[in-house]
Design a protein around this motif. Structure first.
Motif, PDB file in Angstrom:
ATOM      1  N   LEU A   1       0.827  -1.203   0.000  1.00 22.71           N
ATOM      2  CA  LEU A   1       0.000   0.000   0.000  1.00 22.71           C
ATOM      3  C   LEU A   1       0.863   1.255   0.000  1.00 22.71           C
ATOM      4  CD1 LEU A   1      -2.606  -1.056   2.720  1.00 22.71           C
ATOM      5  CD2 LEU A   1      -2.866  -1.199   0.242  1.00 22.71           C
ATOM      6  N   ALA A   2       0.434   2.264  -0.749  1.00 24.32           N
ATOM      7  CA  ALA A   2       1.151   3.538  -0.785  1.00 24.32           C
ATOM      8  C   ALA A   2       1.119   4.199   0.590  1.00 24.32           C
ATOM      9  CB  ALA A   2       0.524   4.459  -1.825  1.00 24.32           C
ATOM     10  N   ILE A   3       2.136   4.992   0.871  1.00 26.63           N
ATOM     11  CA  ILE A   3       2.264   5.659   2.162  1.00 26.63           C
ATOM     12  C   ILE A   3       1.023   6.498   2.466  1.00 26.63           C
ATOM     13  CG2 ILE A   3       3.503   7.602   1.125  1.00 26.63           C
ATOM     14  CD1 ILE A   3       5.089   7.838   3.756  1.00 26.63           C
ATOM     15  N   CYS A   4       0.569   6.456   3.713  1.00 23.08           N
ATOM     16  CA  CYS A   4      -0.624   7.207   4.122  1.00 23.08           C
ATOM     17  C   CYS A   4      -0.238   8.648   4.489  1.00 23.08           C
ATOM     18  CB  CYS A   4      -1.315   6.523   5.291  1.00 23.08           C
ATOM     19  SG  CYS A   4      -0.391   6.576   6.849  1.00 23.08           S
ATOM     20  N   ALA A   5      -1.243   9.495   4.639  1.00 26.87           N
ATOM     21  CA  ALA A   5      -1.006  10.910   4.931  1.00 26.87           C
ATOM     22  C   ALA A   5      -0.305  11.101   6.271  1.00 26.87           C
ATOM     23  CB  ALA A   5      -2.331  11.667   4.902  1.00 26.87           C
ATOM     24  N   ASP A   6      -0.661  10.287   7.275  1.00 26.11           N
ATOM     25  CA  ASP A   6      -0.039  10.436   8.594  1.00 26.11           C
ATOM     26  C   ASP A   6       1.451  10.129   8.550  1.00 26.11           C
ATOM     27  OD1 ASP A   6      -2.402  11.186   9.873  1.00 26.11           O
ATOM     28  OD2 ASP A   6      -2.975   9.114  10.271  1.00 26.11           O
TER      29      ASP A   6
ATOM     30  N   ASN B   1       6.046   3.310   8.246  1.00 30.33           N
ATOM     31  CA  ASN B   1       4.782   2.688   7.845  1.00 30.33           C
ATOM     32  C   ASN B   1       3.885   2.544   9.064  1.00 30.33           C
ATOM     33  OD1 ASN B   1       4.844  -0.339   8.906  1.00 30.33           O
ATOM     34  ND2 ASN B   1       6.919   0.198   8.217  1.00 30.33           N
ATOM     35  N   CYS B   2       2.661   2.115   8.841  1.00 25.06           N
ATOM     36  CA  CYS B   2       1.719   1.841   9.930  1.00 25.06           C
ATOM     37  C   CYS B   2       0.718   0.808   9.430  1.00 25.06           C
ATOM     38  CB  CYS B   2       1.031   3.125  10.402  1.00 25.06           C
ATOM     39  SG  CYS B   2      -0.124   3.841   9.204  1.00 25.06           S
ATOM     40  N   THR B   3      -0.350   0.586  10.166  1.00 23.13           N
ATOM     41  CA  THR B   3      -1.331  -0.414   9.737  1.00 23.13           C
ATOM     42  C   THR B   3      -2.109   0.029   8.505  1.00 23.13           C
ATOM     43  OG1 THR B   3      -2.930   0.481  11.312  1.00 23.13           O
ATOM     44  CG2 THR B   3      -1.640  -1.433  12.019  1.00 23.13           C
ATOM     45  N   ASN B   4      -1.993   1.301   8.127  1.00 18.78           N
ATOM     46  CA  ASN B   4      -2.726   1.807   6.960  1.00 18.78           C
ATOM     47  C   ASN B   4      -1.892   1.832   5.687  1.00 18.78           C
ATOM     48  OD1 ASN B   4      -5.064   2.379   8.535  1.00 18.78           O
ATOM     49  ND2 ASN B   4      -4.057   4.221   9.297  1.00 18.78           N
TER      50      ASN B   4
ATOM     51  N   MET C   1       3.246   8.237 -12.615  1.00 18.45           N
ATOM     52  CA  MET C   1       2.922   7.819 -11.251  1.00 18.45           C
ATOM     53  C   MET C   1       3.511   8.813 -10.270  1.00 18.45           C
ATOM     54  SD  MET C   1       5.445   4.530 -10.677  1.00 18.45           S
ATOM     55  CE  MET C   1       7.040   4.473 -11.524  1.00 18.45           C
ATOM     56  N   LEU C   2       2.991   8.756  -9.052  1.00 16.65           N
ATOM     57  CA  LEU C   2       3.479   9.585  -7.958  1.00 16.65           C
ATOM     58  C   LEU C   2       4.325   8.737  -7.023  1.00 16.65           C
ATOM     59  CD1 LEU C   2       0.268  11.652  -7.115  1.00 16.65           C
ATOM     60  CD2 LEU C   2       2.319  12.448  -8.317  1.00 16.65           C
ATOM     61  N   PRO C   3       5.177   9.352  -6.211  1.00 13.01           N
ATOM     62  CA  PRO C   3       5.915   8.590  -5.200  1.00 13.01           C
ATOM     63  C   PRO C   3       4.931   7.829  -4.316  1.00 13.01           C
ATOM     64  CG  PRO C   3       6.656  10.872  -5.278  1.00 13.01           C
ATOM     65  CD  PRO C   3       5.428  10.801  -6.112  1.00 13.01           C
ATOM     66  N   TYR C   4       5.249   6.570  -3.999  1.00 16.97           N
ATOM     67  CA  TYR C   4       4.309   5.771  -3.212  1.00 16.97           C
ATOM     68  C   TYR C   4       4.948   5.149  -1.976  1.00 16.97           C
ATOM     69  CZ  TYR C   4       6.365   2.211  -6.324  1.00 16.97           C
ATOM     70  OH  TYR C   4       7.229   1.419  -7.027  1.00 16.97           O
ATOM     71  N   THR C   5       6.232   5.324  -1.796  1.00 13.92           N
ATOM     72  CA  THR C   5       6.902   4.882  -0.570  1.00 13.92           C
ATOM     73  C   THR C   5       7.586   6.077   0.055  1.00 13.92           C
ATOM     74  OG1 THR C   5       9.073   4.415  -1.533  1.00 13.92           O
ATOM     75  CG2 THR C   5       7.394   2.669  -1.712  1.00 13.92           C
ATOM     76  N   PRO C   6       7.923   6.005   1.350  1.00 12.35           N
ATOM     77  CA  PRO C   6       8.687   7.103   1.963  1.00 12.35           C
ATOM     78  C   PRO C   6       9.999   7.366   1.226  1.00 12.35           C
ATOM     79  CG  PRO C   6       7.854   5.607   3.646  1.00 12.35           C
ATOM     80  CD  PRO C   6       7.564   4.960   2.332  1.00 12.35           C
ATOM     81  N   LEU C   7      10.651   6.294   0.790  1.00  8.52           N
ATOM     82  CA  LEU C   7      11.907   6.436   0.057  1.00  8.52           C
ATOM     83  C   LEU C   7      11.714   7.273  -1.203  1.00  8.52           C
ATOM     84  CD1 LEU C   7      14.765   5.769  -0.917  1.00  8.52           C
ATOM     85  CD2 LEU C   7      13.935   3.510  -1.621  1.00  8.52           C
ATOM     86  N   HIS C   8      10.693   6.955  -1.992  1.00  7.63           N
ATOM     87  CA  HIS C   8      10.459   7.700  -3.223  1.00  7.63           C
ATOM     88  C   HIS C   8      10.072   9.147  -2.933  1.00  7.63           C
ATOM     89  CE1 HIS C   8       9.743   3.525  -4.926  1.00  7.63           C
ATOM     90  NE2 HIS C   8      10.698   4.017  -5.679  1.00  7.63           N
ATOM     91  N   HIS C   9       9.301   9.377  -1.876  1.00  8.09           N
ATOM     92  CA  HIS C   9       8.931  10.754  -1.517  1.00  8.09           C
ATOM     93  C   HIS C   9      10.166  11.562  -1.144  1.00  8.09           C
ATOM     94  CE1 HIS C   9       4.567  11.320  -1.616  1.00  8.09           C
ATOM     95  NE2 HIS C   9       4.448  10.034  -1.327  1.00  8.09           N
ATOM     96  N   LEU C  10      11.057  10.973  -0.384  1.00 10.36           N
ATOM     97  CA  LEU C  10      12.266  11.681   0.033  1.00 10.36           C
ATOM     98  C   LEU C  10      13.161  11.975  -1.170  1.00 10.36           C
ATOM     99  CD1 LEU C  10      12.974   9.642   3.284  1.00 10.36           C
ATOM    100  CD2 LEU C  10      12.233  12.041   3.168  1.00 10.36           C
ATOM    101  N   LEU C  11      13.296  11.009  -2.074  1.00  7.49           N
ATOM    102  CA  LEU C  11      14.115  11.207  -3.263  1.00  7.49           C
ATOM    103  C   LEU C  11      13.527  12.291  -4.157  1.00  7.49           C
ATOM    104  CD1 LEU C  11      16.470  10.285  -5.099  1.00  7.49           C
ATOM    105  CD2 LEU C  11      14.904   8.568  -6.062  1.00  7.49           C
ATOM    106  N   MET C  12      12.212  12.224  -4.388  1.00  7.58           N
ATOM    107  CA  MET C  12      11.578  13.200  -5.276  1.00  7.58           C
ATOM    108  C   MET C  12      11.544  14.596  -4.656  1.00  7.58           C
ATOM    109  SD  MET C  12      11.167  11.419  -7.897  1.00  7.58           S
ATOM    110  CE  MET C  12      10.350  12.646  -8.910  1.00  7.58           C
ATOM    111  N   ALA C  13      11.463  14.679  -3.326  1.00 12.43           N
ATOM    112  CA  ALA C  13      11.524  15.986  -2.659  1.00 12.43           C
ATOM    113  C   ALA C  13      12.902  16.617  -2.860  1.00 12.43           C
ATOM    114  CB  ALA C  13      11.217  15.837  -1.177  1.00 12.43           C
ATOM    115  N   GLU C  14      13.943  15.811  -2.875  1.00 13.14           N
ATOM    116  CA  GLU C  14      15.302  16.297  -3.138  1.00 13.14           C
ATOM    117  C   GLU C  14      15.431  16.796  -4.581  1.00 13.14           C
ATOM    118  OE1 GLU C  14      18.623  16.163  -1.865  1.00 13.14           O
ATOM    119  OE2 GLU C  14      18.359  15.275   0.118  1.00 13.14           O
TER     120      GLU C  14
END
Length: 771
Positions: free
Chosen positions: A120-125, A144-147, A322-335
């Motif tokens: 599952l893609a990373i949740c907002a929280d 990650n979390c249960t969501n 596609m959009l970043p879907y893991t924390p890793l991809h979000h951090l890389l794309m933010a850079e």
């Protein structure tokens, strides 16, 4: 004085205590379902317990009758968003009298039938946490979390508990353990729970595996390398991506050369929705798909001023975004702050790499640097690909975010069935416990690596559900590797082997998705499939009955020279069509559009056609597309499957109802034959008169719609199922749907199961399960 008797006063409502046992099946593990049950029971003042089992979730609940009924009612209405309940069975049992409600250890006994959740893609929280400098998970790429987070890519056995995943090697620190044990925390029993202290870590290597940076510095170094034009292999949730700057023509060209992929479109990852909208047209439905928990690649119409390198998708008006879907991809794309190519980490026709040591070998010479981590991946799970067609979602590649959720199928029964799929775009399917589990995309079984991935996927699914199927189903083609392996498995298991004709499986797949019962008319249009007469079918009209199928119509056959070589050379389809229509005289004429062959090639091919050497008849719609495309000067040879047909679709102009003629030859005792000969005559005349390519391509598409409607009227069945790779053509499919509806038919096309050969395994299983 005597005491007066005391009147007995009955209470207005007498509390009745009951206890019930609940068995819940569906997507109820790895989604926070037990914590939800725990909190709901405590809120209602109920006692008992909840536990994962190999079949789903077990609950025993005790207390006031009204509260117990309220509990059962709210289970379905208030369940966690990622959860999906298939069935709740309940029975009243004797009271026990526990003082409270608790979560018990999982029960792994019994048959394994519970549903495994996709990644599952990373949740907002969690996303907010990784960008919050005050949070202990700030910039941690495995939050990650249960969501949200990994599920299918890390699970090795059922029930879904940490010791049954690749996270068992990471012992939780006290802070993570406290979250894991706290019913009020959203990480309560989140199996991949981790933090920078106790969880997986990142590393950045050069092409030889030499460590250059670690943890947060690794992501920064990878971003710098991409910015400088290097190719970086990034290990994600289900395997590796190969990443370059999508704005740089040179970087994209270098990746194409190294990967051996000269023209096939690359997928893109954008930093955010705003960046997608700057490059592509985006509807509300497409926006929802991009931001869903599945987070697939979505095919979108490209803007003329996208700012992206033209060689990302040459001559193609769409982009796969596609959009970043893991924390890793979000951090890389933010850079980075700009779009990147994020294509599968493999050589063409190979499965994606999932292990960093393996990637160093297989991607050597392709990737300059490697961004890796030490969380093991159990199975490769490629990105899913979807589009919006006729207002509905159409999954073209079913993998991350969707697999291995089951396909609903009526009267599935309890017998275990394995279906091994087709040779191209392979997937497999396992029926167990009344569910049909469709695997992730495996790919074309063209290389030893792909074939090994196919075998591993079968083994993984069977081990996960502890199944030894009683029936193994395969394609009827005797030379498919999948069919040959099915025979080996059936022999070793003592199982029944069933062979299902390719196009019949296509239509059954569509019927299974929509819950249709026969009779229906099926249009199975694709590139290749072994026919019952030993020829290559692919332009088929099948009447589906309870007993099987009848071939009621098909394209007029024409000869293909060179076997599979014809797939890579649409000019051979064009030649076969002209030879079938006009005879050997085509080799004596200078006026026909055949400039694609040398004199020597012409002599060899003429001899092959006249003597029938290495030549096979085909009624394939895919090859008809190829032949017409070649006659119009589009791609006499191709770099990837479907390239010529895609070019023909993209070239088509709006010509209203103008269409070429395809005649239908009627015979009382044989299938109708769709004669494309008159179309070829008209098309060649238009070429000589200088009609535009767009007009000719538009008239060709209309001709197919017209003849399909004519056959449907003749057969007279209300339900019409469209399946096969040709129905990935959006123009053709939407036109045909509209015309069928206008004529009173009920058309059905595939959305949740791929219409291409990725859906064949589901149809194969349905052929057995529906008997």
């Amino acid at each position: 004085m005597r005491d007066r008797p005391v009147d007995t006063v009955e209470p207005l409502h007498q509390s009745i205590q009951i206890r019930i046992a609940l068995r819940i099946t569906g997507v109820v593990q790895g989604v926070g379902f037990r914590p939800f049950v725990y909190r709901l029971a405590r809120q209602l003042g109920l006692a008992g317990w909840v536990s994962n089992s190999a079949q789903g979730v077990l609950i025993e609940i005790e207390g006031d009758e009204d509260a117990v009924h309220a509990f059962v009612d709210r289970l379905g209405r208030e369940k966690p968003a990622p959860a999906h309940i298939q069935q709740i069975s309940q029975m009243e049992i004797p009271l026990v009298g526990e003082p409270a409600f608790e979560i018990r250890q999982s029960d792994g006994d019994g048959p394994k039938t519970t549903l495994v959740l996709p990644d599952l893609a990373i949740c907002a929280d969690c996303l907010a946490e990784i960008f919050d400098p005050t949070n202990r998970r700030y910039h941690y790429p495995f939050t990650n979390c249960t969501n949200c987070g990994p599920r299918y890519s890390i699970i090795e056995g059922l029930p879904y508990d940490r010791p049954q995943t690749t996270m068992r090697g990471f012992s939780m620190c006290p802070a993570c353990r406290a979250e894991y044990d706290d019913p009020a925390d959203r990480r309560f029993h989140a199996q991949p729970n981790a933090c920078p202290i106790c969880g997986p870590q990142m590393a950045f290597w050069n092409g030889n595996g030499i460590l250059l940076a670690e943890q947060g510095d690794a992501i920064h170094a990878a971003a710098q390398a991409i910015r400088q034009g290097w190719v970086v292999a990034v290990k994600g949730i289900g395997g590796f991506h190969l990443c370059v700057d999508a704005r740089s023509y040179e970087a994209v060209a270098q990746l194409r050369q190294r990967k051996g992929r000269p023209a096939k479109p690359f997928a893109l990852m954008f930093p955010d929705l705003a960046a997608v909208e700057r490059a592509c047209q985006l509807s509300a439905q497409e926006r929802q798909l991009l931001t869903s928990t599945a987070a697939p690649i979505v095919l979108l119409d490209r803007r003329a001023d996208s700012g992206l390198a033209e060689n990302i998708a040459p001559s193609n008006p769409t982009l796969g975004a596609m959009l970043p879907y893991t924390p890793l991809h979000h951090l890389l794309m933010a850079e980075l702050g700009f779009p990147i190519v994020a294509t599968s980490g493999n050589l063409s026709d190979e499965p994606i790499c999932i292990d960093e040591a393996e990637a160093l070998t297989r991607l050597h010479g392709i990737a300059d640097f490697f961004l890796v981590h030490n969380r093991p991946i159990v199975r490769s799970v490629d990105d899913s690909v979807v589009r919006v067609l006729a207002g509905e979602v159409q999954i073209l590649r079913r993998s991350r975010g969707y697999a291995p959720l089951p396909v609903p199928i009526a009267d599935a029964g309890k017998e275990s069935v394995l279906a091994v799929g087709a040779h191209l775009k392979n997937t497999v399917a396992l029926a167990v416990g009344g569910n049909l589990f469709a695997s992730q995309h495996i790919g074309d079984l063209e290389t030893p690596q792909s074939y090994e991935s196919f075998r591993q996927t079968i083994d993984s699914l069977c081990r996960l559900y502890e199944a030894q199927p009683a029936t193994v189903v395969c394609d009827a083609h005797p030379d498919y590797l999948s069919s040959q392996y099915a025979a080996q498995l059936a022999a070793s298991w003592g199982a029944q082997l069933v062979k299902v004709q390719h196009h019949y499986a296509h239509i059954l797949s569509g019927m299974a998705e929509h819950g249709l019962q026969p009779p229906v008319l099926g249009l199975a249009w694709d590139g290749t499939g072994y026919g019952e007469d030993g020829t290559i079918w692919g332009g088929e009209f099948l009447r589906i009955t309870a007993e099987g199928f009848q071939r009621v119509a098909h394209l007029r056959p024409f000869p293909l020279t060179g076997g599979d070589m014809a797939v890579r050379q649409p000019r051979r389809s064009a030649l076969g069509m002209l030879y079938a229509h006009l005879g050997p005289t085509i080799f004596e004429s200078d006026s026909l559009p055949l400039p694609y062959f040398s004199a020597e090639e012409g002599r060899i091919l003429a001899a092959m056609l006249k003597k029938g050497i290495n030549t096979i008849p085909t009624s394939s719609m895919g090859r008809l597309f190829d032949g017409v495309a070649a006659l119009l000067g589009l791609h006499p040879t191709v770099d990837f499957e479907g390239q010529a047909a895609m070019a023909l679709e993209f070239a088509a102009a709006d010509v209203g109802e103008a269409a070429y003629a395809i005649n239908v030859k009627f015979s009382p005792a044989a299938p109708l034959v769709l004669d494309w000969g008159p179309m070829v005559d008209q098309l060649m005349a238009d070429c000589q008169h200088g009609l535009s390519l767009g007009e000719m391509a538009g008239k060709f598409h209309n001709a197919l719609v017209d003849v399909a409607l004519l056959v449907a009227r003749h057969i007279g069945l209300e339900s019409v199922v469209l399946s096969g790779g040709c129905f990935q053509n959006k123009l053709l499919t939407e036109k045909l749907i509209a015309h069928l509806r206008a004529d009173g038919f009920h058309p059905y096309w595939q959305g949740q199961i791929p219409t291409n050969d990725g859906g064949i395994a589901v149809g194969q299983a349905a052929a057995v399960m529906s008997k």
